[in-house]
Scaffold this motif. Structure first.
Motif, mmCIF file in Angstrom:
data_model
loop_
_atom_site.group_PDB
_atom_site.id
_atom_site.type_symbol
_atom_site.label_atom_id
_atom_site.label_comp_id
_atom_site.label_asym_id
_atom_site.label_seq_id
_atom_site.Cartn_x
_atom_site.Cartn_y
_atom_site.Cartn_z
ATOM 1 N N GLU A 129 0.832 -1.205 0.000
ATOM 2 C CA GLU A 129 0.000 0.000 0.000
ATOM 3 C C GLU A 129 0.869 1.257 0.000
ATOM 4 N N ALA A 130 1.962 1.228 0.752
ATOM 5 C CA ALA A 130 2.872 2.377 0.792
ATOM 6 C C ALA A 130 3.505 2.624 -0.574
ATOM 7 N N VAL A 131 3.842 1.543 -1.284
ATOM 8 C CA VAL A 131 4.386 1.697 -2.636
ATOM 9 C C VAL A 131 3.342 2.342 -3.541
ATOM 10 N N ILE A 132 2.107 1.886 -3.458
ATOM 11 C CA ILE A 132 1.036 2.459 -4.283
ATOM 12 C C ILE A 132 0.852 3.937 -3.970
ATOM 13 N N ASP A 133 0.910 4.292 -2.695
ATOM 14 C CA ASP A 133 0.817 5.710 -2.318
ATOM 15 C C ASP A 133 1.905 6.531 -3.004
ATOM 16 N N GLU A 134 3.113 5.975 -3.044
ATOM 17 C CA GLU A 134 4.219 6.691 -3.672
ATOM 18 C C GLU A 134 4.032 6.795 -5.179
ATOM 19 N N LEU A 135 3.537 5.739 -5.797
ATOM 20 C CA LEU A 135 3.280 5.779 -7.233
ATOM 21 C C LEU A 135 2.237 6.843 -7.560
ATOM 22 N N GLN A 136 1.246 6.980 -6.694
ATOM 23 C CA GLN A 136 0.242 8.021 -6.895
ATOM 24 C C GLN A 136 0.886 9.407 -6.842
ATOM 25 N N ARG A 137 1.765 9.616 -5.868
ATOM 26 C CA ARG A 137 2.425 10.921 -5.750
ATOM 27 C C ARG A 137 3.305 11.212 -6.961
ATOM 28 N N MET A 138 3.934 10.155 -7.513
ATOM 29 C CA MET A 138 4.820 10.331 -8.665
ATOM 30 C C MET A 138 4.054 10.414 -9.984
ATOM 31 N N GLN A 139 2.752 10.163 -9.946
ATOM 32 C CA GLN A 139 1.906 10.165 -11.145
ATOM 33 C C GLN A 139 2.388 9.151 -12.179
ATOM 34 N N VAL A 140 2.736 7.945 -11.705
ATOM 35 C CA VAL A 140 3.111 6.862 -12.605
ATOM 36 C C VAL A 140 1.919 6.553 -13.510
ATOM 37 N N PHE A 141 2.199 6.413 -14.796
ATOM 38 C CA PHE A 141 1.140 6.242 -15.806
ATOM 39 C C PHE A 141 0.237 5.060 -15.461
ATOM 40 N N TYR A 142 0.823 3.907 -15.252
ATOM 41 C CA TYR A 142 0.084 2.743 -14.743
ATOM 42 C C TYR A 142 1.078 1.727 -14.243
ATOM 43 N N VAL A 143 0.586 0.756 -13.519
ATOM 44 C CA VAL A 143 1.441 -0.311 -13.013
ATOM 45 C C VAL A 143 1.003 -1.625 -13.643
ATOM 46 N N ASN A 144 1.973 -2.357 -14.143
ATOM 47 C CA ASN A 144 1.726 -3.638 -14.793
ATOM 48 C C ASN A 144 2.064 -4.735 -13.794
ATOM 49 N N ILE A 145 1.056 -5.357 -13.229
ATOM 50 C CA ILE A 145 1.255 -6.319 -12.148
ATOM 51 C C ILE A 145 1.365 -7.730 -12.705
ATOM 52 N N GLY A 146 2.388 -8.447 -12.233
ATOM 53 C CA GLY A 146 2.585 -9.822 -12.666
ATOM 54 C C GLY A 146 3.144 -10.662 -11.548
ATOM 55 N N GLY A 147 3.845 -11.722 -11.921
ATOM 56 C CA GLY A 147 4.424 -12.635 -10.947
ATOM 57 C C GLY A 147 5.430 -13.539 -11.653
ATOM 58 N N GLY A 148 5.434 -14.795 -11.230
ATOM 59 C CA GLY A 148 4.416 -15.575 -10.548
ATOM 60 C C GLY A 148 3.019 -15.354 -11.119
ATOM 61 N N GLU A 149 2.089 -15.875 -10.381
ATOM 62 C CA GLU A 149 0.676 -15.677 -10.672
ATOM 63 C C GLU A 149 0.114 -14.754 -9.600
ATOM 64 N N PRO A 150 -0.104 -13.467 -9.931
ATOM 65 C CA PRO A 150 -0.460 -12.496 -8.896
ATOM 66 C C PRO A 150 -1.770 -12.789 -8.188
ATOM 67 N N THR A 151 -2.722 -13.414 -8.888
ATOM 68 C CA THR A 151 -4.048 -13.591 -8.276
ATOM 69 C C THR A 151 -4.056 -14.623 -7.158
ATOM 70 N N ILE A 152 -3.001 -15.428 -7.015
ATOM 71 C CA ILE A 152 -3.002 -16.379 -5.909
ATOM 72 C C ILE A 152 -2.368 -15.797 -4.656
ATOM 73 N N ARG A 153 -1.904 -14.562 -4.742
ATOM 74 C CA ARG A 153 -1.512 -13.870 -3.520
ATOM 75 C C ARG A 153 -2.802 -13.505 -2.773
ATOM 76 N N PRO A 154 -2.919 -13.817 -1.482
ATOM 77 C CA PRO A 154 -4.199 -13.644 -0.777
ATOM 78 C C PRO A 154 -4.756 -12.236 -0.794
ATOM 79 N N ASP A 155 -3.889 -11.210 -0.837
ATOM 80 C CA ASP A 155 -4.390 -9.839 -0.789
ATOM 81 C C ASP A 155 -4.421 -9.176 -2.164
ATOM 82 N N PHE A 156 -4.350 -9.969 -3.230
ATOM 83 C CA PHE A 156 -4.285 -9.392 -4.568
ATOM 84 C C PHE A 156 -5.466 -8.488 -4.870
ATOM 85 N N TRP A 157 -6.685 -8.954 -4.637
ATOM 86 C CA TRP A 157 -7.870 -8.186 -5.000
ATOM 87 C C TRP A 157 -7.972 -6.916 -4.158
#
Length: 411
Positions: free
Chosen positions: A65-93
Motif C-alpha cells: 500500500e505504501a508503494v502504491i501511495d508513492e506511485l500516486q504521488r509520482m503520477q506513474v502512468f500505470y502499473v503492470n502487475i505480474g508474478g508468478g501468478e499475482p491472483t493467488i496472492r491472498p491480498d491481490f484483490w
C-alpha cells in the motif's frame, strides 16, 4: 483518473524529439512492472522470473500500500502487475482495489486460474483495470508444451468469463516462439472471438527462458515472417518495445523503438528490489529497494545504474552499422543472458551479426536467483522436465501442488 498524455522529462530543458526525452529518462516511469509474488500454479518453461515458490520475504500488504501511495504521488502512468501468478496472492484483490482508489491504473497478467465468473463481473464493473491473459499457443498442443497441461483450457475459460461479464478489451498476451510464430492469424482470430486485443512479446533468454531459448526462439526466417506480419497487422496489435530489433528489416514497427530500461520502464520484484528492466532480473541490473531510505522515488531518480543508462550511449560495435538508428543495437537483456557484450549486436540481429557473435567464445551469466520448485507438478510442461532433467514422478507433498501451502495472508 487523470492521466497525462505527455511524459514528463527529467531535464529542465526538454529535447525536441520524444525519443531524446526517453533516452535521457523521465521523472517517473511510463510503465512500472511489479511482480507481487513468485508463487505460481504453473511452471512455464520460459518463465523470465523462474517463478514457482513464494519468497517468504515478499512485501506485506501495508508495504505494498505504501508503494502504491508513492506511485500516486509520482503520477506513474500505470502499473503492470505480474508474478508468478499475482491472483493467488491472498491480498491481490484488495491491492488492486487500493490502487484504483488511489488513481493508479492497473494492468495485470494472469494465466486465468482465479478468473471465475464472479471475479470477471467484479473486473467488468471496475474502472482503470486492464487484464492480460497469457496464452502461448493458439491450440492446446502448442500452448501446453510450454505452459503445461491444462493451461490452455484455463486461459480460454478466463477469456470466456470476461466476455460473458462484459469486460471490454481484454488482452491476449503471447510470447512469440518457434512453435507458435506460424499461428499469428489464429491468435488474431481468438482475440476477435472474445472481443480482446492481441499483444505479442519477445521471448527473452532470462530466468528459465535462458535454459530453453536455443530451442524456443524464432529462427531467422521466422523473424522475417513475424516482421512482415507485424507490418501488415501492427496497427491493431500491441507489441510495446518487444520487436524494435526487427526494424532493421526496413520500415520501423509501431511501439517504442529503443531499450527503455531505467529510462521509461523498470521492475519491482516481490521483495521490493528494483531492477532496470522486467526482463533483466539479475543482480547486475539491481538498482535498489523500495524499503531503502527515500523509497522507490529515490531509486528511480538517483540510482547509479539508472543514471548510467540515461547517459549518452556510444552504440559500441553496432554504431558503424547502417541499421543502428533502426534497431539501436537491440535488447540489453537478450544480450546479457546469452553472454554477449551489452555494446554488441542483439543475438537475434536480423543482419546476421548476432549469429556471428553467438558463435564466438562467450560465458553465460549464472542466475542470481531461482524460485522454481524442486519437485515438478502434474501440470509442469514436458519441455521443462526434459531441459532440467528432472524426474517425472507425481507431487509428494502439499507444497508441490500449492506454492502457498501453509501460508497465511499477511496482516
Amino acid at each position: 483518473m487523470t492521466v497525462e498524455t505527455q511524459p514528463r522529462p527529467a531535464a529542465t530543458t526538454a529535447p525536441a524529439r520524444l525519443v531524446d526525452q526517453f533516452e535521457k529518462g523521465l521523472d517517473a516511469p511510463i510503465c512500472l512492472t511489479w511482480e507481487l509474488t513468485y508463487a505460481c500454479n504453473l511452471e512455464c518453461a520460459h518463465c523470465l522470473s523462474s517463478s514457482g515458490r513464494r519468497d517468504p520475504r515478499e512485501l506485506s500488504t501495508a508495504q505494498c500500500e505504501a508503494v502504491i501511495d508513492e506511485l500516486q504521488r509520482m503520477q506513474v502512468f500505470y502499473v503492470n502487475i505480474g508474478g508468478g501468478e499475482p491472483t493467488i496472492r491472498p491480498d491481490f484483490w484488495h491491492l488492486l482495489q487500493y490502487a484504483v482508489d488511489h488513481q493508479v491504473g492497473v494492468k495485470f497478467s494472469t494465466n486465468g486460474i482465479r478468473l471465475t465468473p464472479d471475479r470477471a463481473e467484479f473486473l467488468a464493473a471496475t474502472d482503470y483495470v486492464d487484464v492480460q491473459i497469457s496464452l502461448d499457443g493458439a491450440t492446446a498442443e502448442v500452448n501446453d508444451y510450454v505452459r503445461g497441461p491444462g493451461s490452455y483450457d484455463t486461459a480460454i475459460s478466463a477469456l470466456e468469463n470476461l466476455a460473458a461479464a462484459g469486460f471490454r478489451d481484454a488482452k491476449i498476451s503471447v510470447v512469440v516462439t518457434r512453435q507458435n510464430v506460424t499461428q499469428l492469424d489464429e491468435f488474431k482470430a481468438l482475440a476477435q472471438r472474445y472481443g480482446a486485443t492481441l499483444r505479442l512479446t519477445r521471448l527473452r533468454p532470462s530466468g528459465r527462458g535462458a535454459e530453453v531459448w536455443d530451442e524456443l526462439h524464432p529462427l531467422p526466417e521466422q523473424q522475417r515472417l513475424l516482421y512482415d506480419w507485424l507490418v501488415a497487422h501492427g496497427d491493431d496489435v500491441l507489441t510495446g518495445d518487444s520487436f524494435f530489433h526487427l526494424s532493421a528489416f526496413g520500415a520501423p514497427l509501431p511501439g517504442l523503438n529503443l531499450c527503455g530500461a531505467g529510462r521509461v520502464v523498470c521492475l519491482i520484484d516481490p521483495v521490493g528490489d528494483v531492477y532496470a528492466c522486467p526482463f533483466a532480473i539479475h543482480e547486475s541490473f539491481l538498482a535498489g529497494n523500495v524499503l531503502d531510505d527515500g523509497g522507490f522515488g529515490s531509486v528511480w531518480r538517483e540510482s547509479e545504474l539508472f543514471l548510467s543508462l540515461r547517459s549518452p550511449q556510444t552504440g559500441g560495435a553496432c554504431a558503424s552499422c547502417s541499421f543502428y538508428d533502426s534497431c539501436r543495437g537491440g535488447c540489453m537483456a537478450a544480450k546479457f543472458f546469452t553472454g554477449l557484450p551489452l555494446d554488441g549486436p542483439d543475438p537475434e540481429c536480423v543482419q546476421g551479426y548476432g549469429e556471428q557473435a553467438l558463435a564466438s567464445e562467450r560465458t553465460r551469466p549464472a542466475p542470481s536467483q531461482d524460485h522454481s520448485r524442486t519437485i515438478p507438478t502434474r501440470n509442469a510442461p514436458v519441455l521443462v522436465q526434459l531441459t532440467r532433467g528432472r524426474p517425472t514422478t507425481s507431487p509428494v507433498s502439499a507444497c508441490a501442488t500449492s506454492p502457498l501451502a501453509g501460508y497465511a495472508a499477511p496482516g
